[in-house]
Design an enzyme around this catalytic site. Structure first.
Site, PDB file in Angstrom:
ATOM      1  N   GLU A   1     -32.051  -7.930 -94.055  1.00  0.00           N
ATOM      2  CA  GLU A   1     -31.449  -6.653 -93.645  1.00  0.00           C
ATOM      3  C   GLU A   1     -31.097  -6.740 -92.155  1.00  0.00           C
ATOM      4  O   GLU A   1     -31.813  -7.427 -91.401  1.00  0.00           O
ATOM      5  CB  GLU A   1     -32.520  -5.554 -93.881  1.00  0.00           C
ATOM      6  CG  GLU A   1     -32.127  -4.156 -93.473  1.00  0.00           C
ATOM      7  CD  GLU A   1     -33.305  -3.177 -93.643  1.00  0.00           C
ATOM      8  OE1 GLU A   1     -34.475  -3.622 -93.777  1.00  0.00           O
ATOM      9  OE2 GLU A   1     -33.045  -1.951 -93.653  1.00  0.00           O
TER      10      GLU A   1
ATOM     11  N   LYS B   1     -27.721   1.231 -98.429  1.00  0.00           N
ATOM     12  CA  LYS B   1     -29.141   1.458 -98.728  1.00  0.00           C
ATOM     13  C   LYS B   1     -29.406   2.883 -99.235  1.00  0.00           C
ATOM     14  O   LYS B   1     -29.107   3.871 -98.548  1.00  0.00           O
ATOM     15  CB  LYS B   1     -29.963   1.181 -97.469  1.00  0.00           C
ATOM     16  CG  LYS B   1     -31.472   1.179 -97.651  1.00  0.00           C
ATOM     17  CD  LYS B   1     -32.153   0.733 -96.344  1.00  0.00           C
ATOM     18  CE  LYS B   1     -33.644   0.571 -96.458  1.00  0.00           C
ATOM     19  NZ  LYS B   1     -34.225   0.055 -95.184  1.00  0.00           N
TER      20      LYS B   1
ATOM     21  N   CYS C   1     -34.431  -3.599 -98.539  1.00  0.00           N
ATOM     22  CA  CYS C   1     -35.791  -3.320 -98.072  1.00  0.00           C
ATOM     23  C   CYS C   1     -36.489  -2.161 -98.795  1.00  0.00           C
ATOM     24  O   CYS C   1     -36.887  -2.311 -99.927  1.00  0.00           O
ATOM     25  CB  CYS C   1     -35.781  -3.149 -96.554  1.00  0.00           C
ATOM     26  SG  CYS C   1     -37.413  -3.564 -95.853  1.00  0.00           S
TER      27      CYS C   1
ATOM     28  N   VAL D   1     -42.012  -4.148 -92.806  1.00  0.00           N
ATOM     29  CA  VAL D   1     -43.076  -3.952 -91.822  1.00  0.00           C
ATOM     30  C   VAL D   1     -44.407  -3.611 -92.490  1.00  0.00           C
ATOM     31  O   VAL D   1     -45.433  -3.538 -91.827  1.00  0.00           O
ATOM     32  CB  VAL D   1     -42.703  -2.861 -90.787  1.00  0.00           C
ATOM     33  CG1 VAL D   1     -41.545  -3.311 -89.923  1.00  0.00           C
ATOM     34  CG2 VAL D   1     -42.368  -1.532 -91.468  1.00  0.00           C
ATOM     35  N   MET D   2     -44.377  -3.382 -93.794  1.00  0.00           N
ATOM     36  CA  MET D   2     -45.617  -3.160 -94.549  1.00  0.00           C
ATOM     37  C   MET D   2     -45.931  -4.438 -95.331  1.00  0.00           C
ATOM     38  O   MET D   2     -45.028  -5.223 -95.619  1.00  0.00           O
ATOM     39  CB  MET D   2     -45.470  -1.971 -95.501  1.00  0.00           C
ATOM     40  CG  MET D   2     -45.357  -0.647 -94.774  1.00  0.00           C
ATOM     41  SD  MET D   2     -45.443   0.780 -95.904  1.00  0.00           S
ATOM     42  CE  MET D   2     -43.846   0.716 -96.680  1.00  0.00           C
TER      43      MET D   2
HETATM   44  C1  ACM Z   1     -37.397  -1.126 -94.220  1.00  0.00           C
HETATM   45  O1  ACM Z   1     -36.874  -0.510 -95.140  1.00  0.00           O
HETATM   46  N1  ACM Z   1     -36.692  -1.810 -93.338  1.00  0.00           N
HETATM   47  C2  ACM Z   1     -38.854  -1.162 -94.079  1.00  0.00           C
END
Ligand code: ACM
Length: 262
Positions: free
Chosen positions: A38, A109, A142, A169-170
């Protein structure tokens, strides 16, 4: 089809330099389809909406043109995430599937994450699958992973592989992909970046560890957490199109949607 996961470490705002690094990684391995993260060449963490305007690109911008030229030169498909300035003036968190034959398929997205909700327009494309060289390729970005409907929708539309451009990030997605791959019997390529960004006093650490999971739940690729690289594996549509798990169960035909939304 040979699929390459390209895991990079962009520096926020240094677009040309980041594309140089991506190009070097892409040229270092031979594949039919290259999948990138991304926001692959811009960096991720925005301070405000004005800053987003300074890094956003149209589909025919010089930055995206570098990837279209590379796709033609290598005779390979490239999928990457980028902040898309659309004709309606809105900016979407998008991915684009570029083919050497001239395909330019854009996904916007659907599920925006955290402060993305403050800056980006919510995606309006829905989930689509594109057939290329005999493989049906679905696009997601993501945080879409958190909503099982995203990958399910792509699987119901026939995706052999889900190209999941990410800046995670998770720590959960690479594990959850195992379940998503076996429940849908599709390949899932979650392609992530590494490194940290600390902007406006907030620090984000990206979890790297890009994965390619097979319809049987095998981790064909598990990239390292802290280094960049290109990771390549073969996918076979005979596996993603076989939805039967024994003589009597087919995971798509056995669905009973009548009972799911009551
Ligand atoms: C994300 O959707 N970039 C965590």
């Amino acid at each position: 089809m040979k699929v390459a996961l390209v895991q990079n470490h962009p520096i926020f705002g240094m677009k040309e330099k980041n594309i140089d690094e991506l190009e070097k990684l892409i040229r270092s391995g031979s594949a039919d389809l290259y999948i990138l993260p991304e926001m692959a060449y811009t960096g991720y963490q925005l301070k405000n909406a004005d800053e987003l305007k300074t890094i956003a690109d149209t589909v025919d911008s010089p930055c995206i043109s570098r990837f279209t030229k590379l796709s033609e030169e290598l005779n390979a498909g490239i999928i990457l995430g980028f902040p898309e300035l659309s004709a309606d003036g809105k900016i979407y968190n998008s991915s684009i599937f570029i083919t050497p034959e001239g395909g330019r398929h854009v996904y916007r997205k659907t599920h925006l994450f955290y402060k993305e909700k403050l800056f980006f327009a919510p995606g309006n494309t829905g989930f689509d699958v594109y057939e290329w060289r005999g493989v049906k390729i679905g696009l997601a970005i993501c945080f879409d992973w958190y909503f099982s409907e995203s990958f399910r929708t792509l699987a119901l539309k026939g995706a052999d592989i889900i190209a999941h451009c990410s800046n995670l990030v998770m720590p959960y997605c690479q594990t959850v992909d195992f379940a998503r791959a076996i429940e849908n019997r599709t390949y899932i390529a979650t392609v992530n970046r590494i490194g940290t960004e600390e902007r406006d006093g907030e620090k984000l650490t990206f979890t790297g560890g890009s994965v390619l999971v097979s319809p049987k739940g095998e981790y064909l690729i598990k990239a390292p957490v802290e280094s960049t690289g290109i990771f390549i594996s073969e996918i076979n549509t005979a596996f993603s199109r076989n939805k039967s798990i024994n003589d009597l169960n087919d995971v798509m035909n056995d669905r009973r949607p009548f009972f799911y939304f009551k």
